[in-house]
Design a protein around this motif. Structure first.
Motif, PDB file in Angstrom:
ATOM      1  N   ALA A  99       3.977   0.940  -2.374  1.00 44.21           N
ATOM      2  CA  ALA A  99       4.225   0.654  -0.958  1.00 44.21           C
ATOM      3  C   ALA A  99       4.783  -0.755  -0.741  1.00 44.21           C
ATOM      4  CB  ALA A  99       2.940   0.829  -0.166  1.00 44.21           C
ATOM      5  N   HIS A 100       4.690  -1.618  -1.767  1.00 45.10           N
ATOM      6  CA  HIS A 100       5.264  -2.963  -1.671  1.00 45.10           C
ATOM      7  C   HIS A 100       5.921  -3.272  -3.016  1.00 45.10           C
ATOM      8  CE1 HIS A 100       2.920  -3.464   1.982  1.00 45.10           C
ATOM      9  NE2 HIS A 100       1.865  -3.043   1.305  1.00 45.10           N
ATOM     10  N   GLU A 101       6.783  -4.276  -3.010  1.00 44.95           N
ATOM     11  CA  GLU A 101       7.538  -4.671  -4.211  1.00 44.95           C
ATOM     12  C   GLU A 101       8.464  -3.542  -4.676  1.00 44.95           C
ATOM     13  OE1 GLU A 101       3.857  -6.111  -6.524  1.00 44.95           O
ATOM     14  OE2 GLU A 101       5.274  -7.772  -6.656  1.00 44.95           O
ATOM     15  N   PRO A 141       3.087 -12.166   4.003  1.00 49.74           N
ATOM     16  CA  PRO A 141       3.500 -12.605   2.665  1.00 49.74           C
ATOM     17  C   PRO A 141       3.973 -11.463   1.753  1.00 49.74           C
ATOM     18  CG  PRO A 141       1.123 -12.886   2.999  1.00 49.74           C
ATOM     19  CD  PRO A 141       1.706 -12.509   4.322  1.00 49.74           C
ATOM     20  N   LEU A 142       3.620 -10.222   2.078  1.00 49.84           N
ATOM     21  CA  LEU A 142       4.066  -9.098   1.238  1.00 49.84           C
ATOM     22  C   LEU A 142       5.574  -8.853   1.384  1.00 49.84           C
ATOM     23  CD1 LEU A 142       1.123  -6.621   1.868  1.00 49.84           C
ATOM     24  CD2 LEU A 142       1.686  -7.679  -0.317  1.00 49.84           C
ATOM     25  N   GLY A 143       6.162  -9.347   2.461  1.00 51.84           N
ATOM     26  CA  GLY A 143       7.628  -9.274   2.611  1.00 51.84           C
ATOM     27  C   GLY A 143       8.156  -7.975   3.172  1.00 51.84           C
ATOM     28  N   ASP A 197      -0.293  -2.571   7.992  1.00 47.58           N
ATOM     29  CA  ASP A 197       1.116  -2.605   7.552  1.00 47.58           C
ATOM     30  C   ASP A 197       1.628  -1.192   7.231  1.00 47.58           C
ATOM     31  OD1 ASP A 197      -0.818  -2.976   5.480  1.00 47.58           O
ATOM     32  OD2 ASP A 197       0.739  -3.507   4.050  1.00 47.58           O
ATOM     33  N   HIS A 198       0.729  -0.216   7.222  1.00 44.40           N
ATOM     34  CA  HIS A 198       1.122   1.174   6.937  1.00 44.40           C
ATOM     35  C   HIS A 198       1.119   2.043   8.197  1.00 44.40           C
ATOM     36  CE1 HIS A 198       0.848   0.606   2.492  1.00 44.40           C
ATOM     37  NE2 HIS A 198       0.247  -0.479   2.947  1.00 44.40           N
ATOM     38  N   ILE A 199       0.204   1.739   9.110  1.00 40.57           N
ATOM     39  CA  ILE A 199       0.077   2.610  10.300  1.00 40.57           C
ATOM     40  C   ILE A 199       0.540   1.949  11.593  1.00 40.57           C
ATOM     41  CG2 ILE A 199      -1.952   3.764   9.273  1.00 40.57           C
ATOM     42  CD1 ILE A 199      -3.615   2.283  11.503  1.00 40.57           C
TER      43      ILE A 199
HETATM   44 ZN   LIG Z   1       0.040  -2.478   2.216  1.00 37.87          ZN
END
Ligand SMILES: [Zn+2]
Ligand SMILES: [Zn+2]
Length: 332
Positions: free
Chosen positions: A238-240, A20-22, A76-78
């Motif tokens: 890191a998002h948006e 959902p973070l896209g 989602d980062h690593i």
């Molecule tokens: Zn994140």
């Protein structure tokens, strides 16, 4: 999509499929001697293709990356690290020492990690369907290789450490809360803050508790204070999207947690509740009709968030934990 934030300083939008973070914003800083990538993305072929393509457009082939730094250990980062490893062996990995220690203890005994999380969920009164399916919906169990690689090879960072590349001189700021070893990177001359998931422009960063003897919300609020008064023109999350009003956003986030703490106290003033029952009563800002429609991972996150608020209140003496029929209940 590539955006040049400052000379030789790029933002790369990496898609997060089925999340959902896209997207994730990775950052690349190019210099004569070194090329530093900050955060990677999920372990997906589509995302990897985008990142490699964009790096190449900037003139940095994968083999030319010398350093990869993670703001924190979330997948989602690593997650993409195993793919990098297959194609390039030239880079150093960097992460805060707390995250490295956490990952080292997890990979030493993955089943023990799973069991301790299950015990925590059970004590919170989560139903058996949620507890028993944890490894099916929890992303930590999808890419154990990423955890292993970082635990084994990453260089540990400490608070206040300096990282210099070309004209840029970053300070590592340890900002625990969203994760125990989360870091932001502050560049005081250019007045930019790479904020990871500590501060996002519209989404409230998740602050959850899944381990006993921790108080993540207390840590998070303290970490908000740590960045609030920095001289920052541009925040790079890191998002948006990037944004400018750091101190205003910090106030909003603090206010959000104050309201949530009040909401918890209001519910407990009516009746004693288990953490899971309380989580089901909270007004979550999500697009599901009711608690029953939440997917398992959303319920899990909501429970963790509820726990962090309960623990915060308990440590302040505002709620207490009682045992009733082998269940933990919270009451005022
Ligand atoms: Zn994140
Ligand atoms: Zn995160």
């Amino acid at each position: 999509m590539i955006k040049e934030i400052l000379p030789n300083f790029f933002q790369i939008r990496v898609p997060l499929p089925r999340n959902p973070l896209g997207h994730l914003n990775a950052y690349l800083i190019k210099s004569f001697e070194k090329n530093l990538l900050i955060d990677t993305g999920l372990n997906s072929p589509e995302a990897f293709e985008v990142l490699c393509h964009d790096l190449s457009e900037i003139g940095v082939e994968l083999q030319m990356l010398t350093d990869i730094l993670f703001t924190h250990f979330h997948i989602d980062h690593i997650g993409m690290i195993p793919r990098f490893k297959q194609l390039s062996k030239n880079h150093n990995l960097w992460i805060h020492h707390t995250e490295k220690e956490l990952l080292s203890s997890i990979v030493k005994d993955f089943s023990n990690y799973l069991d301790s999380m299950k015990r925590f969920l059970e004590a919170s009164d989560a139903p058996a369907t949620l507890v028993n399916n944890l490894q099916k919906f929890h992303p930590a169990f999808f890419t154990p290789e990423a955890y292993e690689e970082i635990a084994r090879t990453a260089h540990p960072l400490i608070d206040g450490q300096k990282i210099s590349l070309g004209d840029y001189h970053f300070q590592v700021l340890w900002t625990p809360g969203h994760s125990p070893g989360h870091i932001c990177l502050y560049e005081p001359y250019f007045k930019v803050l790479i904020s990871g998931d500590h501060i996002l422009p519209t989404i409230t960063p998740h602050v959850s508790q899944f381990m006993a003897d921790t108080n993540p919300l207390k840590d998070y609020l303290k970490s908000l204070r740590k960045v609030e008064s920095l001289d920052v023109k541009l925040v790079l999350p890191a998002h948006e999207k990037s944004f400018m009003n750091l101190s205003e956003r910090v106030k909003q986030l603090r206010n959000h947690h104050k309201q949530r703490l009040k909401e918890v106290l209001n519910h407990l003033s009516v009746e004693s509740l288990s953490p899971y029952n309380l989580a089901s009563k909270i007004q979550w800002n999500v697009n599901y009709k009711s608690w029953n429609n939440f997917p398992p991972f959303q319920k899990y996150l909501a429970l963790g968030e509820t726990m962090s608020h309960l623990t915060f209140l308990e440590k302040r003496g505002l709620v207490k934990r009682v045992f009733s029929h082998q269940k933990i209940l919270y009451e005022i």
